[in-house]
Each structure stands twice: as C-alpha cells, then as structure tokens.
Design an enzyme around this catalytic site. Sequence first.
Site, mmCIF file in Angstrom:
data_model
loop_
_atom_site.group_PDB
_atom_site.id
_atom_site.type_symbol
_atom_site.label_atom_id
_atom_site.label_comp_id
_atom_site.label_asym_id
_atom_site.label_seq_id
_atom_site.Cartn_x
_atom_site.Cartn_y
_atom_site.Cartn_z
ATOM 1 N N GLU A 1 -16.304 7.322 -12.361
ATOM 2 C CA GLU A 1 -15.648 6.799 -11.149
ATOM 3 C C GLU A 1 -14.312 7.476 -10.877
ATOM 4 O O GLU A 1 -13.852 7.509 -9.738
ATOM 5 C CB GLU A 1 -15.484 5.272 -11.237
ATOM 6 N N HIS B 1 -16.241 7.753 -17.735
ATOM 7 C CA HIS B 1 -15.841 7.029 -16.520
ATOM 8 C C HIS B 1 -15.941 7.960 -15.314
ATOM 9 O O HIS B 1 -14.926 8.463 -14.826
ATOM 10 C CB HIS B 1 -14.404 6.519 -16.661
ATOM 11 N N GLU C 1 -17.363 -3.891 -32.308
ATOM 12 C CA GLU C 1 -16.165 -4.396 -31.606
ATOM 13 C C GLU C 1 -16.258 -5.920 -31.480
ATOM 14 O O GLU C 1 -15.247 -6.608 -31.508
ATOM 15 C CB GLU C 1 -16.065 -3.752 -30.210
ATOM 16 N N ASP D 1 -2.584 3.690 -8.589
ATOM 17 C CA ASP D 1 -2.235 4.464 -7.388
ATOM 18 C C ASP D 1 -2.565 5.942 -7.574
ATOM 19 O O ASP D 1 -2.820 6.654 -6.605
ATOM 20 C CB ASP D 1 -0.752 4.314 -7.048
ATOM 21 N N THR E 1 12.384 -6.303 7.929
ATOM 22 C CA THR E 1 12.562 -4.845 7.831
ATOM 23 C C THR E 1 14.039 -4.492 7.867
ATOM 24 O O THR E 1 14.527 -3.674 7.069
ATOM 25 C CB THR E 1 11.805 -4.154 8.992
ATOM 26 N N GLN E 2 14.776 -5.129 8.774
ATOM 27 C CA GLN E 2 16.213 -4.853 8.856
ATOM 28 C C GLN E 2 16.906 -5.175 7.535
ATOM 29 O O GLN E 2 17.743 -4.411 7.045
ATOM 30 C CB GLN E 2 16.855 -5.686 9.971
ATOM 31 N N ARG F 1 -13.081 3.457 -27.835
ATOM 32 C CA ARG F 1 -12.945 3.575 -29.285
ATOM 33 C C ARG F 1 -14.299 3.540 -29.990
ATOM 34 O O ARG F 1 -14.408 3.909 -31.137
ATOM 35 C CB ARG F 1 -12.139 2.392 -29.848
ATOM 36 N N LYS G 1 7.961 -9.961 13.870
ATOM 37 C CA LYS G 1 9.373 -10.120 13.519
ATOM 38 C C LYS G 1 9.906 -8.889 12.780
ATOM 39 O O LYS G 1 9.292 -8.420 11.822
ATOM 40 C CB LYS G 1 9.545 -11.367 12.629
ATOM 41 N N CYS H 1 -19.334 3.139 -19.614
ATOM 42 C CA CYS H 1 -18.558 2.884 -20.821
ATOM 43 C C CYS H 1 -19.059 1.630 -21.546
ATOM 44 O O CYS H 1 -20.129 1.672 -22.130
ATOM 45 C CB CYS H 1 -17.071 2.849 -20.508
ATOM 46 N N GLY I 1 0.812 -1.225 0.000
ATOM 47 C CA GLY I 1 0.000 0.000 0.000
ATOM 48 C C GLY I 1 0.838 1.265 0.000
ATOM 49 O O GLY I 1 0.520 2.212 0.718
ATOM 50 N N LYS I 2 1.894 1.285 -0.822
ATOM 51 C CA LYS I 2 2.721 2.504 -0.920
ATOM 52 C C LYS I 2 1.888 3.679 -1.412
ATOM 53 O O LYS I 2 2.072 4.805 -0.986
ATOM 54 C CB LYS I 2 3.868 2.297 -1.914
HETATM 55 N N1 GLN Z 1 -14.535 -1.496 -25.479
HETATM 56 C C1 GLN Z 1 -15.333 -0.327 -25.528
HETATM 57 C C2 GLN Z 1 -14.714 0.753 -26.407
HETATM 58 O O1 GLN Z 1 -13.561 0.694 -26.716
HETATM 59 C C3 GLN Z 1 -15.580 0.219 -24.133
HETATM 60 C C4 GLN Z 1 -14.367 0.759 -23.479
HETATM 61 C C5 GLN Z 1 -14.479 0.883 -21.970
HETATM 62 O O2 GLN Z 1 -15.394 0.349 -21.360
HETATM 63 N N2 GLN Z 1 -13.536 1.561 -21.350
HETATM 64 O O3 GLN Z 1 -15.375 1.684 -26.797
#
Ligand code: GLN
Length: 563
Positions: free
Chosen positions: A510, A508, A406, A71, A192-193, A463, A188, A382, A16-17
């Site tokens: 998130e 995205h 796709e 990270d 670490t040492q 894409r 222990k 997405c 967890g750096k």
């Molecule tokens: N594979 C899809 C695209 O390239 C969705 C990409 C994704 O979910 N990040 O458009």
Amino acid sequence: MPKHIFVTGGVVSSLGKGIAAASIARILEAKGLKVALQKLDPYLNVDPGTMNPFQHGEVYVTEDGAETDLDLGHYERFTHGTVTRESNITSGQIYYKVITRERRGDYLGGTVQVVPHITNAIKEGIRELYKNKRLDVVITEIGGTVGDIESLPFLEAVRQFRHEVGRENCLFIHLTLVPYIKAAGELKTKPTQHSVGTLREIGIQPDILMCRTEKKIDKAMKAKIALFCNVETEAVIEARDVASIYEVPLMIKEQEIDKVICQKLKIEYKSGSLAAWKKNVVEKSLHPKHSVKIAVVGKYIELQDAYKSIYEALKHGGIANDSEVVIKKINSEKVGSAKSLEQFKGVSGILVPGGFGMRGVEGKLQAIQYAREKKVPFFGICLGMQCAAIEFARNALDMKGAHSTEFNKKTPFPVISLLEEQQNVKDMGGTMRLGAYPCLVKKDTLAYKAYKAEEISERHRHRYEFNNEYREKFQKAGMKLSGLSPNGKLVEMIELEGHPWFLATQAHPEFKSKPDKAHPLFREFVCHALLYQEGQSPKSVAAGSSDKGKEIKPEQEKGGVSA
Ligand code: GLN
C-alpha cells in the site's frame, strides 16, 4: 540552494496541511521543478513507530526504513518524489541529538538551551534534506496548530531560517479555517484573523493563506481576509471541501496559487499542466463506470487514519479498473458467530491489513476462512498474511491451535515465528525489519501476473515471519510460496491454488501505490473483486457507504509493542 515554502496550520488541527503541501508540490512539479517535501512533528517520540494507531493513525514506512508520519504518504502519492528518513523530523529526534551532543561534551561547558541549540538543530534538520541533492523547492510542513506550546521551537527556527536565507528564497503558507455559522448563515473570518495574529506575535507574517471552508468565499470576503491579515487578495486561496482529495491541486491552481508562489520566490513562471492528473485521477475517481464493495477487516476501523494508505491504494485499484471502491469497514472483534458473517454479504473482496497484538485476530481468521471457502477474492497484508497462514494450518491442515508465537508462545504449531535477526532485540523503537527489501517472484503465480517481473521490491515492517518448517506441508496442500527473499530464506508471498484470487504478502504494498499508477496487487485485487461481483449477479452493483462514526475506544496499545 533551493527555495523554501513553510506550511503552518491554525485555528484547529486536521485541516489537511499534508494534502495542501502535497498539492502545492504537485503543481510545482508540473512546471518541471524538482520538489521535495518534509514534515516537522512537535511530539517527543523519536518517531511514531511506537505509538498506538488511535493516537497517531497509520505509521508510514519509507524506502530507507524510517517509521514516519502518515502525511508522508500524501507526499509520495501526490508527487513523483520518494521520501526518506530526513523527510520527517520530530522534537524527539532533535532533543535526542542535542542531548547526545551535550553528553559527549560538544558544548564545551555552555548552557544548552531551546534557543539557540534546539532551534539550530531544527535548521540543520531542514538543510539535511537537500544535502547532496539538486532541488528547486523544499516544502516543509510544520505539524500541530499555531498557538501550541510544543510547536514554538519549530516556528522560531523557521522564522530565523527565513531571515538567514532571505525573503525571496522563503515563503510562508498558513492554512486556516473559515467556519460557516449556520444560525447566522455566514462564514466567519475572525478565527483566521486571530490565527494570523498569533503567528505574527511569533514574528512570522504569512504570505499566502489557504482557507478551509464548506462554502464559497467570495471576492469581498477574500478582500476582507487580505486586509485584516496583511496579505494580498490574490494570496487568499479558498480551499473548499471536495469529494476527492485528488481535486485539491486543481482547485488551488485554478486560483493561481502558483503565480503568487513564483512571484514571491522569484521563480520564472511557467504554467505547467495538470491535464493528465485531471483526466487520469480526478475524472476517474469522480465518474467511475463501475462500483464494487470491498471489506477491510481490522481492529482500528473506527479510525479514519489507521489504514490510510490501504484505503487510498484500494481507491487507486478502483481508478485503474474504472470503478468506485466502496469500503466496508468491518471490526475484526465483531467477527465470530455465524451471524456475524452476514456482514460479508454483498462484499466482493476481503482485505486483512497489518497489525500488532492479539486483539481481533480470531475475527481476522474467521474472515479469511470465509474468503477461502466461499472463494471471495482475498488480499492479506503483513499480519494479514500471517493470519492467512494460521487459518490455513488450522482449518485446511488440521493443525489445531496453530498460531503465531507473537500471540501464543506455546502453540503446538508455530506457523509464524520470530525472525532470526529479532531474537536478541530488546528495544522497541525502530528495531523491526523495516524498509525496502527485494523479493523473487515465481512465474505462473498471481503475483507474477500482477507484477510482470521476477524481481520486485516492497517495504516491510514486521518482526515475525512464516516458519520454514511448515513450507512443505503448506505447499502440498495447495498453498504456493509465490515470493521468496533472494536468499530463499524468507517467505514473502503466499497464494492459494484453486481459488480465483487469494494472495497474501508479508510486505506493505500500500505504501507504493499512486493514484495515477495503482500498485499492481491492488489493481489485480480490485479487478478480481469486480469479476467476482459479476459472477455473483451480473446486474448487482454494490451500493452503500462506508461504516464511519463508531465510538472510538482509546486503549493502551502501542503499535508494534504490546498484545
Ligand atoms: N505483528 C506482526 C509482526 O510483527 C505483523 C506486523 C504488521 O502487520 N505490520 O510481524
């Protein structure tokens, strides 16, 4: 020039750096210091964009469109800062730069070597982060574990860096493991040492040790570690396992890690309060009033790190609603038969995250159909949005065989097709539609209710897009196009009329959620999951825990590349 903190790791990986570095940044920010974080990754890929999530976990996308290490997600979630392309340097980038210079003839006949050419390029990369910026502290995390062959050039570079900027401007924090040996009933310190010993062989004497441990490290043990590792006792910081990663800043501040940092870096000490973080993030995650179960349906659910930002954003949505979010991880390859849909019993929300490749797509479509028909709150991200469009076409619009090109180039109904700008793209690395793009949100939509704004911006990594030929058919059948790109050409968000909360986005979201400021879509999704749960059975509070620990199947599937 800013002060520098380098964070290295020893004994084992995955200590967890990233969380340690981000926690230190949060503590320093609370003092009013301007802090930036950066990660140096020793692998030879130019970036993780072409890597399989089984190899690397999630690919984190920055505002400026870089595909980076996960990270960096912690860096943004723990601090107020925004990471950029310069925040993640890989050996691949460094070698690419040096070899390009060599081909150009920049080295004027000289022999090009790891020292000094690679190490100089690494130091350049560190300085690049604060070029034209006023920063007080730069925290640089070095990926890998001390003792690895591949991280040696990075360690040599930062050793030199300290020599160049001076001791009062640079400090080393080493994260190690103090294992508990059950048979002996003891913690222990030897690993670490050894780890510090290895670091010293390279010429780096750490100033602070952060020791990951299951059990309390008492004063005597801290003194022992200090003596054998040549640091002060106050500089040995216990980093005990905690229930929530958001507790880490509090835990290490309590041991006054910041005092040691300020003293060593000659920064004037101001206490800086984490009270708001404690009240709004930690207390809320540890003692929520409600609990709700949400399914995440993906093909990488066995891997904790593959949907890292999604899981964190769901937690943030929980915090905003004073609720625990119990995540039920459902493998989309195991969704198909009517019986398999029983997995969704007791689930109050279904999320289908992003992804690449055909594997598991049919299961995602089934999960979406279930959410649409049973009116369970649904959030598509997405590929999740693209699947929502495919499912709607097939099952609500009777377009048999509808697909994304796709997955099936010859589909009779290509409701998802390649972005125009992607038609001639041949290289796979860094060529998707990446980074932040604006989007116009229509009023009177779920999206508008969440964002409360007509113009928003989100990060992208794709894409393929919604095929505009099908706009009218979708709209007539009740699928609103609630978000469009400013020129009106790209469908960015869709949502279903007559469903309590069915929303999918090409972006995205998130990546922009924070524990003390949940992303509006995650906040609303969790809120509607709670409402759904209440509607199902007012007294039923979801219980159970996430389904972890399944067998991991490594495979040759590269993120964004293959099917
Ligand atoms: N594979 C899809 C695209 O390239 C969705 C990409 C994704 O979910 N990040 O458009």
